[in-house]
Design a protein around this motif. Structure first.
Motif, PDB file in Angstrom:
ATOM      1  N   TRP A  60      24.952 -23.200-148.511  1.00  0.00           N
ATOM      2  CA  TRP A  60      25.290 -23.450-147.108  1.00  0.00           C
ATOM      3  C   TRP A  60      26.775 -23.798-146.942  1.00  0.00           C
ATOM      4  N   ALA A  61      27.335 -24.582-147.840  1.00  0.00           N
ATOM      5  CA  ALA A  61      28.741 -24.977-147.724  1.00  0.00           C
ATOM      6  C   ALA A  61      29.660 -23.756-147.852  1.00  0.00           C
ATOM      7  N   GLU A  62      29.346 -22.894-148.814  1.00  0.00           N
ATOM      8  CA  GLU A  62      30.150 -21.683-148.993  1.00  0.00           C
ATOM      9  C   GLU A  62      30.035 -20.763-147.779  1.00  0.00           C
ATOM     10  N   PHE A  63      28.818 -20.640-147.257  1.00  0.00           N
ATOM     11  CA  PHE A  63      28.582 -19.808-146.074  1.00  0.00           C
ATOM     12  C   PHE A  63      29.341 -20.354-144.868  1.00  0.00           C
ATOM     13  N   THR A  64      29.310 -21.664-144.661  1.00  0.00           N
ATOM     14  CA  THR A  64      30.003 -22.281-143.531  1.00  0.00           C
ATOM     15  C   THR A  64      31.513 -22.069-143.633  1.00  0.00           C
ATOM     16  N   ALA A  65      32.042 -22.229-144.833  1.00  0.00           N
ATOM     17  CA  ALA A  65      33.479 -22.030-145.025  1.00  0.00           C
ATOM     18  C   ALA A  65      33.871 -20.575-144.748  1.00  0.00           C
ATOM     19  N   LYS A  66      33.027 -19.652-145.170  1.00  0.00           N
ATOM     20  CA  LYS A  66      33.300 -18.229-144.951  1.00  0.00           C
ATOM     21  C   LYS A  66      33.290 -17.892-143.471  1.00  0.00           C
ATOM     22  N   VAL A  67      32.347 -18.472-142.739  1.00  0.00           N
ATOM     23  CA  VAL A  67      32.260 -18.212-141.296  1.00  0.00           C
ATOM     24  C   VAL A  67      33.489 -18.758-140.585  1.00  0.00           C
ATOM     25  N   GLY A  71      36.670 -16.705-138.580  1.00  0.00           N
ATOM     26  CA  GLY A  71      36.837 -16.901-137.153  1.00  0.00           C
ATOM     27  C   GLY A  71      35.640 -16.483-136.333  1.00  0.00           C
ATOM     28  N   THR A  72      34.485 -16.391-136.949  1.00  0.00           N
ATOM     29  CA  THR A  72      33.273 -15.988-136.241  1.00  0.00           C
ATOM     30  C   THR A  72      32.376 -17.212-136.042  1.00  0.00           C
ATOM     31  N   PHE A  73      31.103 -17.000-135.807  1.00  0.00           N
ATOM     32  CA  PHE A  73      30.201 -18.124-135.583  1.00  0.00           C
ATOM     33  C   PHE A  73      28.819 -17.781-136.097  1.00  0.00           C
ATOM     34  N   SER A  74      28.025 -18.803-136.296  1.00  0.00           N
ATOM     35  CA  SER A  74      26.611 -18.656-136.635  1.00  0.00           C
ATOM     36  C   SER A  74      25.930 -19.982-136.318  1.00  0.00           C
ATOM     37  N   LEU A  75      24.810 -19.921-135.660  1.00  0.00           N
ATOM     38  CA  LEU A  75      24.078 -21.142-135.327  1.00  0.00           C
ATOM     39  C   LEU A  75      23.612 -21.878-136.574  1.00  0.00           C
ATOM     40  N   TYR A  76      23.532 -21.161-137.681  1.00  0.00           N
ATOM     41  CA  TYR A  76      23.069 -21.779-138.922  1.00  0.00           C
ATOM     42  C   TYR A  76      24.129 -22.686-139.550  1.00  0.00           C
ATOM     43  N   THR A  77      25.357 -22.625-139.026  1.00  0.00           N
ATOM     44  CA  THR A  77      26.408 -23.510-139.553  1.00  0.00           C
ATOM     45  C   THR A  77      26.377 -24.889-138.898  1.00  0.00           C
ATOM     46  N   LEU A  78      25.606 -25.073-137.841  1.00  0.00           N
ATOM     47  CA  LEU A  78      25.629 -26.330-137.093  1.00  0.00           C
ATOM     48  C   LEU A  78      24.991 -27.480-137.844  1.00  0.00           C
ATOM     49  N   SER A  79      24.078 -27.163-138.755  1.00  0.00           N
ATOM     50  CA  SER A  79      23.418 -28.232-139.509  1.00  0.00           C
ATOM     51  C   SER A  79      22.845 -27.662-140.792  1.00  0.00           C
ATOM     52  N   ASP A  80      22.812 -28.488-141.843  1.00  0.00           N
ATOM     53  CA  ASP A  80      22.188 -28.079-143.096  1.00  0.00           C
ATOM     54  C   ASP A  80      20.754 -28.609-143.195  1.00  0.00           C
ATOM     55  N   SER A  81      20.191 -28.970-142.057  1.00  0.00           N
ATOM     56  CA  SER A  81      18.813 -29.465-142.009  1.00  0.00           C
ATOM     57  C   SER A  81      17.832 -28.292-142.092  1.00  0.00           C
ATOM     58  N   THR A  82      16.788 -28.457-142.896  1.00  0.00           N
ATOM     59  CA  THR A  82      15.743 -27.434-142.991  1.00  0.00           C
ATOM     60  C   THR A  82      15.021 -27.268-141.663  1.00  0.00           C
ATOM     61  N   LEU A  83      14.842 -28.370-140.938  1.00  0.00           N
ATOM     62  CA  LEU A  83      14.180 -28.303-139.635  1.00  0.00           C
ATOM     63  C   LEU A  83      14.991 -27.458-138.656  1.00  0.00           C
ATOM     64  N   LEU A 116      20.735 -12.922-133.348  1.00  0.00           N
ATOM     65  CA  LEU A 116      20.845 -11.826-134.314  1.00  0.00           C
ATOM     66  C   LEU A 116      22.179 -11.886-135.051  1.00  0.00           C
ATOM     67  N   TRP A 117      23.232 -12.139-134.307  1.00  0.00           N
ATOM     68  CA  TRP A 117      24.550 -12.287-134.942  1.00  0.00           C
ATOM     69  C   TRP A 117      24.503 -13.420-135.968  1.00  0.00           C
ATOM     70  N   SER A 118      23.854 -14.499-135.606  1.00  0.00           N
ATOM     71  CA  SER A 118      23.792 -15.668-136.492  1.00  0.00           C
ATOM     72  C   SER A 118      23.061 -15.348-137.794  1.00  0.00           C
ATOM     73  N   ILE A 119      21.922 -14.666-137.707  1.00  0.00           N
ATOM     74  CA  ILE A 119      21.146 -14.373-138.913  1.00  0.00           C
ATOM     75  C   ILE A 119      21.846 -13.327-139.773  1.00  0.00           C
ATOM     76  N   TYR A 120      22.525 -12.373-139.133  1.00  0.00           N
ATOM     77  CA  TYR A 120      23.256 -11.363-139.904  1.00  0.00           C
ATOM     78  C   TYR A 120      24.426 -11.987-140.664  1.00  0.00           C
ATOM     79  N   GLN A 121      25.083 -12.958-140.032  1.00  0.00           N
ATOM     80  CA  GLN A 121      26.190 -13.638-140.702  1.00  0.00           C
ATOM     81  C   GLN A 121      25.694 -14.499-141.867  1.00  0.00           C
TER      82      GLN A 121
END
Length: 443
Positions: A60-67, A71-83, A116-121
């Motif tokens: 998750w940390a590597e993915f967040t740094a890459k996003v 300069g893009t976005f992904s909702l999955y970067t907002l939290s590292d919570s499984t929930l 969809l953009w978020s999951i693809y990223q």
């Protein structure tokens, strides 16, 4: 510019601003793009935590740094919570399903695009190229009336539309046509750029590209790929026809009469890519966008089907199937059909009908069965038999009736019926009376 050309240009502009184009096409595009997204979620559902979760294969940390770096976005970067991951992932499934079913309107489509953009990223390794086109086309669909067809309207959009000022509502059709034009231009660019890129490659120039593509393990279909790349002629034809099609596709689109055929060829091309090479998401995304060019032909076909259904009135219950009672084969065939199909109509030998009913049709009655009503012929030959069993309680006879009445199969049924009628004296149960009268003895 001459006055005539100015008038034509003004008429075309008026049409573009008052009549929406390709409504059925963009509705099909929306449906298929929603299905592609839903298929992506569903196919990875069992391994979702391993592939997309915060503790998955892509840290998750590597993915967040890459996003953030991109300069893009992904909702999955907002939290590292499984929930949080589960909430966003399942929201994506529901949004894709809603777009597929035509629920939620443009707001639902916009939410689907974000998810969809978020999951693809989150996991770019799984992408097959269709995602790039989906990124571009879905915002264009937001301009169109892609929920007018193939959807389940809830009435909310209609209620909200009444509150929109009339000036803004008047922009609905021009914006729709602008969105359709944007999708069409985007598709033409995809084809031309892809074709010109291939033209520059040495393997595409010497006609061997298909040989190497189909030998890649990820793109192989056992049995089919071997058959293609093992045949020099198929490799040569497949390579050059692909390049020519991609480069000249826009020319086919510009000619109205060639447009549906170009779209059909393109759909067949991408379906074969999806089957042979396994690029299902990419193939369905391209097919979805090709529907924009096929909309007019589909509308015409549906309208003709509606007209044909309106014209096809049920056969009156007092109509009778008249057959040759002197022919043993005819009698046995009618008895067999009647006992198995249990039709609602009655079959009687024409010899037992009143003379005023049969005299005008004696020549035809000697050669084929006729469906008669008050002395008028409703149908003859194979079509008379099709109408005879049309309302049969036995499903297979209703199916046979539908097939016999299908355009294209009607001609085949007529030829088959004529052959049986000409040779009925040779059929089981026949007698001497089954022989058709020759042309010299006809009255």
């Amino acid at each position: 510019m001459s006055q005539t050309r100015k008038v034509r240009l003004i008429d075309r502009l008026d049409t573009a601003g008052s009549r929406p184009f390709s409504v059925l096409g963009v509705s099909g595009t929306r449906l298929l793009l929603g299905f592609v997204g839903f298929m992506y979620y569903a196919s990875q559902y069992g391994d979702r935590r391993f592939l997309f979760g915060p503790a998955g294969v892509y840290p998750w940390a590597e993915f967040t740094a890459k996003v953030h770096e991109g300069g893009t976005f992904s909702l999955y970067t907002l939290s590292d919570s499984t929930l949080w991951f589960e909430i966003v992932f399942h929201a994506g499934i529901l949004a894709a399903l809603a777009v597929t079913c035509g629920v939620g309107g443009r707001l639902g489509l916009a939410v689907h695009w974000v998810l969809l953009w978020s999951i693809y990223q989150r996991q770019p390794v799984l992408l097959d190229g269709g995602d790039n086109l989906a990124y571009l086309v879905i915002p264009m669909l937001l301009l169109t009336r892609c929920y007018d067809r193939l959807s389940f309207p809830t009435g909310l959009a209609r209620t909200l539309a009444r509150r929109v000022p009339p000036v803004l509502r008047s922009l609905s059709t021009p914006l729709h046509n602008l969105g359709v034009l944007a999708i069409a231009v985007q598709m033409c660019l995809v084809y031309v750029v892809s074709g010109l890129y291939k033209v520059q490659g040495k393997m595409w120039q010497d006609g061997t590209a298909l040989f190497y593509v189909l030998r890649v393990s990820e793109f192989r279909l056992p049995g089919v790929s071997d058959l293609v790349y093992g045949n020099d002629f198929l490799v040569f034809i497949g390579t050059y026809s692909t390049t020519l099609f991609l480069v000249y596709f826009p020319l086919g689109v510009l000619v109205p009469r060639l447009r549906p055929w170009a779209a059909v060829v393109s759909i067949g091309f991408h379906v074969s890519i999806g089957v042979v090479m396994g690029l299902t998401g990419f193939a369905l995304t391209m097919v979805a966008c090709d529907l924009v060019f096929l909309s007019g032909a589909l509308e015409t076909a549906l309208e003709r089907a509606r007209i044909a259904l309106r014209r096809r009135e049920p056969v009156p219950a007092d109509a009778v199937l008249a057959f040759d009672g002197d022919c043993g084969f005819c009698q046995a065939s009618v008895d067999r059909i009647t006992s198995h199909a249990r039709p609602t109509l009655t079959a009687v030998p024409w010899q037992s009908l009143p003379a005023e009913t049969t005299d005008p049709h004696v020549e035809r009655l000697d050669r084929e069965v006729l469906l008669l009503l008050d002395g008028k012929v409703l149908a003859g030959g194979a079509q008379a038999l099709a109408e005879f069993v049309r309302d049969s309680p036995v499903r297979r006879y209703r199916l046979a009736s539908g097939l016999l009445r299908t355009p294209g199969l009607r001609a085949c049924a007529a030829v088959g019926y004529r052959w049986v009628a000409d040779n009925r004296q040779r059929m089981p149960g026949s007698s001497g009376a089954c022989t058709l009268p020759s042309s010299s003895t006809r009255t």
